[in-house]
Design a protein around this motif. Structure first.
Motif, PDB file in Angstrom:
ATOM      1  N   LYS A 310       0.966  -5.454 -10.877  1.00 26.43           N
ATOM      2  CA  LYS A 310       1.084  -4.613  -9.676  1.00 26.43           C
ATOM      3  C   LYS A 310      -0.091  -4.833  -8.737  1.00 26.43           C
ATOM      4  CE  LYS A 310       4.013  -0.588 -10.578  1.00 26.43           C
ATOM      5  NZ  LYS A 310       4.083   0.883 -10.542  1.00 26.43           N
ATOM      6  N   LEU A 311      -1.277  -4.974  -9.302  1.00 24.71           N
ATOM      7  CA  LEU A 311      -2.456  -5.221  -8.480  1.00 24.71           C
ATOM      8  C   LEU A 311      -2.291  -6.501  -7.666  1.00 24.71           C
ATOM      9  CD1 LEU A 311      -5.354  -4.388 -10.970  1.00 24.71           C
ATOM     10  CD2 LEU A 311      -4.679  -3.050  -8.972  1.00 24.71           C
ATOM     11  N   ASP A 312      -1.771  -7.540  -8.295  1.00 22.93           N
ATOM     12  CA  ASP A 312      -1.576  -8.818  -7.604  1.00 22.93           C
ATOM     13  C   ASP A 312      -0.594  -8.659  -6.445  1.00 22.93           C
ATOM     14  OD1 ASP A 312      -1.674 -10.822 -10.669  1.00 22.93           O
ATOM     15  OD2 ASP A 312      -3.273  -9.932  -9.460  1.00 22.93           O
ATOM     16  N   ARG A 313       0.480  -7.916  -6.693  1.00 21.52           N
ATOM     17  CA  ARG A 313       1.489  -7.737  -5.630  1.00 21.52           C
ATOM     18  C   ARG A 313       0.939  -6.891  -4.494  1.00 21.52           C
ATOM     19  NH1 ARG A 313       4.097  -9.175  -2.415  1.00 21.52           N
ATOM     20  NH2 ARG A 313       6.341  -9.197  -2.120  1.00 21.52           N
ATOM     21  N   LEU A 314       0.165  -5.852  -4.841  1.00 15.85           N
ATOM     22  CA  LEU A 314      -0.466  -5.028  -3.810  1.00 15.85           C
ATOM     23  C   LEU A 314      -1.389  -5.875  -2.940  1.00 15.85           C
ATOM     24  CD1 LEU A 314      -1.282  -2.339  -2.464  1.00 15.85           C
ATOM     25  CD2 LEU A 314      -2.962  -2.046  -4.299  1.00 15.85           C
ATOM     26  N   ALA A 315      -2.192  -6.725  -3.572  1.00 13.48           N
ATOM     27  CA  ALA A 315      -3.124  -7.573  -2.827  1.00 13.48           C
ATOM     28  C   ALA A 315      -2.385  -8.491  -1.860  1.00 13.48           C
ATOM     29  CB  ALA A 315      -3.976  -8.392  -3.792  1.00 13.48           C
ATOM     30  N   GLU A 316      -1.218  -8.993  -2.259  1.00 15.09           N
ATOM     31  CA  GLU A 316      -0.435  -9.864  -1.382  1.00 15.09           C
ATOM     32  C   GLU A 316       0.099  -9.093  -0.179  1.00 15.09           C
ATOM     33  OE1 GLU A 316       1.033 -12.832  -4.993  1.00 15.09           O
ATOM     34  OE2 GLU A 316       2.491 -11.593  -3.926  1.00 15.09           O
ATOM     35  N   ILE A 317       0.526  -7.850  -0.398  1.00 18.49           N
ATOM     36  CA  ILE A 317       1.029  -7.032   0.712  1.00 18.49           C
ATOM     37  C   ILE A 317      -0.100  -6.725   1.688  1.00 18.49           C
ATOM     38  CG2 ILE A 317       1.934  -4.752   1.319  1.00 18.49           C
ATOM     39  CD1 ILE A 317       3.581  -4.864  -1.270  1.00 18.49           C
ATOM     40  N   VAL A 318      -1.277  -6.391   1.160  1.00 18.85           N
ATOM     41  CA  VAL A 318      -2.429  -6.104   2.011  1.00 18.85           C
ATOM     42  C   VAL A 318      -2.793  -7.336   2.833  1.00 18.85           C
ATOM     43  CG1 VAL A 318      -4.900  -5.550   2.010  1.00 18.85           C
ATOM     44  CG2 VAL A 318      -3.341  -4.280   0.516  1.00 18.85           C
ATOM     45  N   GLU A 319      -2.768  -8.500   2.206  1.00 16.72           N
ATOM     46  CA  GLU A 319      -3.089  -9.740   2.914  1.00 16.72           C
ATOM     47  C   GLU A 319      -2.070 -10.026   4.012  1.00 16.72           C
ATOM     48  OE1 GLU A 319      -2.515 -13.644   0.983  1.00 16.72           O
ATOM     49  OE2 GLU A 319      -4.645 -13.943   1.383  1.00 16.72           O
ATOM     50  N   ALA A 320      -0.790  -9.805   3.690  1.00 12.93           N
ATOM     51  CA  ALA A 320       0.274 -10.080   4.662  1.00 12.93           C
ATOM     52  C   ALA A 320       0.222  -9.138   5.856  1.00 12.93           C
ATOM     53  CB  ALA A 320       1.644  -9.988   3.987  1.00 12.93           C
ATOM     54  N   ALA A 321      -0.396  -7.962   5.683  1.00  9.78           N
ATOM     55  CA  ALA A 321      -0.522  -7.008   6.793  1.00  9.78           C
ATOM     56  C   ALA A 321      -1.462  -7.540   7.867  1.00  9.78           C
ATOM     57  CB  ALA A 321      -1.017  -5.666   6.272  1.00  9.78           C
ATOM     58  N   ASN A 322      -2.265  -8.545   7.513  1.00  6.47           N
ATOM     59  CA  ASN A 322      -3.046  -9.304   8.499  1.00  6.47           C
ATOM     60  C   ASN A 322      -3.957  -8.431   9.355  1.00  6.47           C
ATOM     61  OD1 ASN A 322      -3.715 -11.850   9.354  1.00  6.47           O
ATOM     62  ND2 ASN A 322      -2.210 -11.898  11.008  1.00  6.47           N
ATOM     63  N   GLY A 323      -4.695  -7.539   8.702  1.00  8.90           N
ATOM     64  CA  GLY A 323      -5.665  -6.724   9.432  1.00  8.90           C
ATOM     65  C   GLY A 323      -5.197  -5.329   9.751  1.00  8.90           C
ATOM     66  N   SER A 324      -3.898  -5.045   9.590  1.00  7.36           N
ATOM     67  CA  SER A 324      -3.401  -3.691   9.812  1.00  7.36           C
ATOM     68  C   SER A 324      -3.776  -2.806   8.623  1.00  7.36           C
ATOM     69  CB  SER A 324      -1.878  -3.690   9.985  1.00  7.36           C
ATOM     70  OG  SER A 324      -1.509  -4.381  11.151  1.00  7.36           O
ATOM     71  N   SER A 325      -4.092  -1.559   8.908  1.00  3.73           N
ATOM     72  CA  SER A 325      -4.490  -0.624   7.854  1.00  3.73           C
ATOM     73  C   SER A 325      -3.289  -0.214   7.011  1.00  3.73           C
ATOM     74  CB  SER A 325      -5.127   0.617   8.473  1.00  3.73           C
ATOM     75  OG  SER A 325      -6.277   0.266   9.221  1.00  3.73           O
ATOM     76  N   ILE A 326      -3.553   0.078   5.726  1.00  3.36           N
ATOM     77  CA  ILE A 326      -2.484   0.420   4.792  1.00  3.36           C
ATOM     78  C   ILE A 326      -2.849   1.683   4.026  1.00  3.36           C
ATOM     79  CG2 ILE A 326      -1.225  -0.313   2.726  1.00  3.36           C
ATOM     80  CD1 ILE A 326      -1.317  -3.120   3.671  1.00  3.36           C
ATOM     81  N   LEU A 327      -1.893   2.597   3.927  1.00  2.00           N
ATOM     82  CA  LEU A 327      -2.041   3.814   3.141  1.00  2.00           C
ATOM     83  C   LEU A 327      -1.385   3.573   1.785  1.00  2.00           C
ATOM     84  CD1 LEU A 327      -2.726   6.853   2.826  1.00  2.00           C
ATOM     85  CD2 LEU A 327      -0.575   7.361   4.017  1.00  2.00           C
ATOM     86  N   VAL A 328      -2.161   3.668   0.711  1.00  5.91           N
ATOM     87  CA  VAL A 328      -1.657   3.421  -0.641  1.00  5.91           C
ATOM     88  C   VAL A 328      -1.665   4.726  -1.423  1.00  5.91           C
ATOM     89  CG1 VAL A 328      -2.024   2.193  -2.814  1.00  5.91           C
ATOM     90  CG2 VAL A 328      -2.502   1.044  -0.636  1.00  5.91           C
ATOM     91  N   PHE A 329      -0.505   5.105  -1.938  1.00  6.62           N
ATOM     92  CA  PHE A 329      -0.409   6.298  -2.780  1.00  6.62           C
ATOM     93  C   PHE A 329      -0.503   5.884  -4.246  1.00  6.62           C
ATOM     94  CE2 PHE A 329       0.064   9.429   0.319  1.00  6.62           C
ATOM     95  CZ  PHE A 329       0.923   8.995   1.322  1.00  6.62           C
ATOM     96  N   TYR A 330      -1.448   6.499  -4.946  1.00  3.19           N
ATOM     97  CA  TYR A 330      -1.651   6.185  -6.355  1.00  3.19           C
ATOM     98  C   TYR A 330      -1.187   7.355  -7.218  1.00  3.19           C
ATOM     99  CZ  TYR A 330      -5.805   9.198  -6.112  1.00  3.19           C
ATOM    100  OH  TYR A 330      -6.643  10.269  -5.937  1.00  3.19           O
TER     101      TYR A 330
END
Length: 462
Positions: A310-330
């Motif tokens: 899951k961490l790997d997939r999250l990191a890919e989504i964050v990277e793909a956002a290309n500088g846009s901020s992301i709200l992550v619910f844990y």
């Protein structure tokens, strides 16, 4: 499925066809993969190209391109080979007859070395282009050597936010060898940015006044930029279910863990009345959810890490956002430390109160970690971003809806994109189904508990 492209997708396909070296700077959700494959199929039909190499993040390489080719009727004749696994497996895949060869970005340096910098492909697709943003990285150096040997290059990424423009030089070099932004990253930095140093080390770069548009104009002839808010003809909130595949070893470990915990639960709570059983079931489901998230607490509250899928997939989504901020619910406190460690180098903040809210809405936080219960009601967070990732959804529909409404509310200027990370074959899928079915928490837990009890009652009989 029949592909009925939107007008913007038609325009993007024509852009690729008309520009041998180009970038598609498209927000997440606009369909970069199907656009690219459709253009490649047309080029193949016109006998202009025959072999394509796609370089992608590992998880994307494993699933996305194969899935897209299989999904659409007009692409089903494309044969996709995954150049993954051991060196022997990669070599076998390269030797196979295929149209599209997909390789993980971490193996790209090996591939360039194998062919001595002269890639035997007609088309090179770089997905995600931000993977090559560091001019000091080995993968960029390999790309710098190899990309001139390919007659068509297509770079895929999201529309860069202003604070992401400093990383644009290396990405554009992969496409045009420095024709537009210069041959040197230092000259690019000196020309367009104000640098702030500490002990002679650059710690921050801000775009000089008026230079953001100059940079965008310089790459406009080869880069098509589209933002979701301008093109998406979809509901204002788009939810994506992201299936995270566990390795065979981890999947087997989860299956054993689930079976053991369910049988243990039955022995301890089997005779409880229904209303008490629901409360007991919450503890069981939490244990299973912890495993799916990648770590579990033992009886002494010590954390034991199990996997990082899951961490790997999250990191890919964050990277793909290309500088846009992301709200992550844990879901669990151990998620916080593990996510922060994975996203080291970004400004990752755990929401605690008003000051964090101000910083988020001011755009000063890359990733904000929040528990849905702490942000579910009354907070206006829409100015800070429009991407949400659920690291684990939980079972509470009201909390889920209210938490999403922190960004999906009046004043939001973008479509809100929500990603649910669900580990395939785990309790994650049942929790998501319960939310989709709009079942109450207690009933959802009981339904899932009964499902698991029936499942393992049969196996014990056998």
């Amino acid at each position: 499925m029949k592909f009925k492209p939107y007008n913007y997708q038609r325009a993007a396909i024509q852009w690729v066809l008309g520009h041998p070296r180009c970038g598609l700077l498209l927000d997440m959700g606009l369909g970069k993969s199907v656009i690219t494959l459709t253009a490649i199929q047309q080029l193949m039909d016109d006998c202009e190209v025959s072999k394509t190499l796609v370089v992608a993040p590992k998880k994307v390489a494993e699933t996305t391109w194969t899935t897209e080719a299989e999904k659409w009727n007009h692409l089903q004749s494309l044969k996709v080979a995954k150049v993954m696994g051991t060196e022997k497996q990669r070599n076998l895949a390269l030797a196979s007859k295929a149209d599209i060869y997909v390789i993980g970005r971490d193996s790209f340096v090996w591939l360039v070395g194998k062919y001595g910098g002269q890639l035997p492909f007609d088309v090179l697709v770089i997905d995600e282009l931000t993977s090559f943003k560091s001019s000091k990285s080995e993968r960029f150096k390999a790309m710098r050597i190899a990309s001139p040997s390919v007659k068509r290059v297509i770079g895929l990424t999201g529309t860069p936010a202003p604070n992401g423009l400093i990383d644009l030089w290396a990405q554009m070099y992969c496409i045009d060898q420095g024709e537009r932004l210069g041959k040197s990253v230092s000259r690019y930095r000196e020309t367009y940015f104000e640098t702030h140093k500490w002990n002679n080390i650059v710690v921050r770069c801000d775009v000089r006044k008026g230079c953001e548009q100059i940079i965008r104009n310089k790459i406009a002839d080869i880069c098509l930029s589209m933002q979701a808010r301008d093109y998406l003809q979809l509901p204002k909130m788009i939810t994506h279910t992201v299936k995270v595949q566990l390795t065979d070893k981890t999947a087997k470990a989860y299956a054993k863990f689930e079976r053991d915990k369910v049988l243990e639960f039955k022995a301890e709570h089997g005779e409880e009345p229904t209303n008490v059983m629901a409360n007991s079931a919450a503890g069981l489901m939490n244990k299973l959810s912890q495993f799916a998230n990648g770590a579990i607490y033992d009886d002494d509250r010590q954390v034991h890490e199990i996997h990082s899928e899951k961490l790997d997939r999250l990191a890919e989504i964050v990277e793909a956002a290309n500088g846009s901020s992301i709200l992550v619910f844990y879901q669990f406190k151990h998620d916080i430390a593990r996510i922060k460690a994975k996203l080291k180098g970004l400004k990752v903040v755990t929401y605690e109160g008003e000051e964090d809210l101000k910083q988020w809405n001011a755009g000063n936080i890359d990733v904000l970690l929040a528990h849905p219960a702490s942000t579910a009601f009354g907070l206006n967070m829409q100015e800070g971003g429009h991407y949400i990732v659920w690291y684990g959804t939980g079972w509470n529909l009201e909390l889920y809806q209210q938490a999403n409404a922190r960004l999906h509310r009046q004043g939001q200027k973008h479509p809100v994109t929500v990603y649910q990370l669900l580990c395939a074959g785990t309790v994650d899928e049942r929790a998501s189904a319960a939310l989709e079915g709009k079942t109450g928490v207690q009933q959802s837990l009981l339904d899932s508990l009964n499902y698991l009890l029936r499942k393992y009652e049969q196996t014990t009989k056998d």
